[in-house]
Motif scaffolding. Sequence first.
Motif, short mmCIF file in Angstrom:
data_model
loop_
_atom_site.label_atom_id
_atom_site.label_comp_id
_atom_site.label_asym_id
_atom_site.label_seq_id
_atom_site.Cartn_x
_atom_site.Cartn_y
_atom_site.Cartn_z
N ALA A 111 0.83 -1.21 0.00
CA ALA A 111 0.00 0.00 0.00
C ALA A 111 0.86 1.26 0.00
O ALA A 111 0.39 2.34 -0.36
N LEU A 112 2.13 1.11 0.39
CA LEU A 112 3.07 2.24 0.38
C LEU A 112 3.92 2.26 -0.88
O LEU A 112 4.75 3.16 -1.06
N GLY A 113 3.74 1.26 -1.73
CA GLY A 113 4.53 1.20 -2.96
C GLY A 113 5.73 0.28 -2.87
O GLY A 113 6.60 0.30 -3.74
N ILE A 114 5.81 -0.54 -1.82
CA ILE A 114 6.91 -1.49 -1.66
C ILE A 114 6.35 -2.89 -1.84
O ILE A 114 5.75 -3.46 -0.94
N GLU A 115 6.51 -3.45 -3.01
CA GLU A 115 5.97 -4.78 -3.30
C GLU A 115 6.87 -5.86 -2.71
O GLU A 115 8.10 -5.71 -2.65
N PHE A 116 6.26 -6.95 -2.28
CA PHE A 116 7.04 -8.07 -1.75
C PHE A 116 6.35 -9.38 -2.13
O PHE A 116 5.18 -9.41 -2.49
N ASP A 117 7.11 -10.44 -2.02
CA ASP A 117 6.56 -11.78 -2.16
C ASP A 117 7.18 -12.63 -1.06
O ASP A 117 8.20 -12.24 -0.46
N PRO A 141 14.67 -3.00 -3.25
CA PRO A 141 14.86 -2.52 -1.88
C PRO A 141 15.09 -1.02 -1.82
O PRO A 141 15.61 -0.41 -2.77
N ILE A 142 14.73 -0.44 -0.69
CA ILE A 142 14.84 1.01 -0.50
C ILE A 142 16.27 1.35 -0.10
O ILE A 142 16.73 0.95 0.98
N ARG A 143 16.97 2.09 -0.95
CA ARG A 143 18.37 2.42 -0.67
C ARG A 143 18.68 3.90 -0.93
O ARG A 143 19.83 4.30 -0.79
N SER A 144 17.67 4.71 -1.29
CA SER A 144 17.95 6.11 -1.61
C SER A 144 16.83 7.01 -1.10
O SER A 144 15.70 6.58 -0.90
N MET A 145 17.16 8.30 -0.95
CA MET A 145 16.17 9.27 -0.50
C MET A 145 15.10 9.47 -1.58
O MET A 145 13.93 9.73 -1.26
N LYS A 178 11.06 9.38 -0.94
CA LYS A 178 10.17 10.48 -1.32
C LYS A 178 9.06 10.01 -2.26
O LYS A 178 7.99 10.62 -2.32
N ALA A 179 9.32 8.95 -3.00
CA ALA A 179 8.33 8.44 -3.95
C ALA A 179 7.31 7.51 -3.30
O ALA A 179 6.33 7.12 -3.95
N LEU A 180 7.52 7.15 -2.04
CA LEU A 180 6.60 6.23 -1.38
C LEU A 180 5.22 6.86 -1.21
O LEU A 180 5.08 8.07 -1.03
N LYS A 181 4.21 6.03 -1.22
CA LYS A 181 2.84 6.48 -0.99
C LYS A 181 2.59 6.65 0.51
O LYS A 181 3.32 6.11 1.35
N THR A 182 1.54 7.39 0.83
CA THR A 182 1.08 7.50 2.21
C THR A 182 -0.13 6.58 2.38
O THR A 182 -0.83 6.26 1.41
#
Length: 402
Positions: free
Chosen positions: A114-120, A132-136, A140-144
């Motif tokens: 729901a925040l834009g980080i897909e997983f399996d 994976p999230i490794r940068s600012m 900043k692109a993540l959803k709320t």
Amino acid sequence: MQSRCLNTRSSGITAQVQTRRLPVSRSSVTCKAAAQDPLLLRVARGEEADRTPVWLMRQAGRYMAEFRAYSDKYPFRMRSETPDIAIELSMQPWRAFKPDGVIFFSDILTPLPALGIEFDVIKGKGPRIDDPIRSMEQIKALKTLDDPLNSLPFVHEILSSLRKEVDGQATLLGFVGTPWTLAAYAMEGKADRDCKQTKMIMFNNPALLHALLEHLTTALITYVGYQIEAGAQVVQLFDSWAHHLSPEQFAEFSLPYANRITEAVRAKYPHVPIIFHANGGTGKLDVVAGSNADVIGLDWSTSMRVCRQTLGPQHKVQGNVDPMVLFGTQEVIEAEVKRVLLEAGPQGHILNVGHGVVQGTPEENVGYFCELARQSGKIHQEQQQQQQNQHAANGQLVGAAV
């Protein structure tokens, strides 16, 4: 209300799932204190009770043959995000062992898409995050998480249905991963024994880690509230990767964010107790003592007696039997459970294992563990009687000496 059966077949096993389709509603579930509230809820609030409640982490779990009929056939996210299946998996342990808490079948990572980080979740390997999230820029692109009913509708249906199914006979528990644990998964992209990528960021660019923790904290405050609105009566914040942190790192990167969630949730839902469980937390009890949660979950690496002494009487506690004890004989299980019960005392304690029930645990031993909790009132009374008899005997000896 419609009812239908979902049939699953795996290795010759047939599972019949009675399902109930309930309308999704935005109305909140009111959980005011009342005499008829279930035992675990009352104890988590700090009320006195005639025995110790019990539930088991991962109780909707891999140790049950009934559960494996589903895990052998359906991938994890399908099981956890399909209400019919998740409801059935949540109810299996309660039907079998009648613990005092029903934990809904889900995953720590459930809110991430729901925040834009897909997983399996890869069977035998665990969660995988391909980006994976490794940068600012990524942060900043993540959803709320503005509208969880729209982005995570299955969570509401599962919890609201379970609340009706359980019907006040047990406490319905929601659970949420802490910001630290979700951040570590998001940065690693998988489980890693050294938490290497996340800790490299921690030591070289801590502002990046704090930015992700901030974003996750805001989202998880909403997510906890969403679970409560759907029917959760108690919520556990589960810091499953706390063992990767030193006490100083835990005090900076984990506990403050977990405390912010508890504070925000309590302001809106003061009737809902929060449990904070840090896996590896007994190694930093002096820091964990700063948690503002209603109940502190304890792993099994320190005795309950030491935990009680360190945390003080103001903290209610949960735990902390070594889950491997459940592979032992009934005599061993009884001795260990009694030790934990007596060291914890008759009030302000929820019996649990120190982390999660291990795959392969004999199901009859899980049942015996729960039965010992139901006998806890008698166990505490017997100890009190023994202490009174000993005091009386000591008094007689003193009198005779005089």
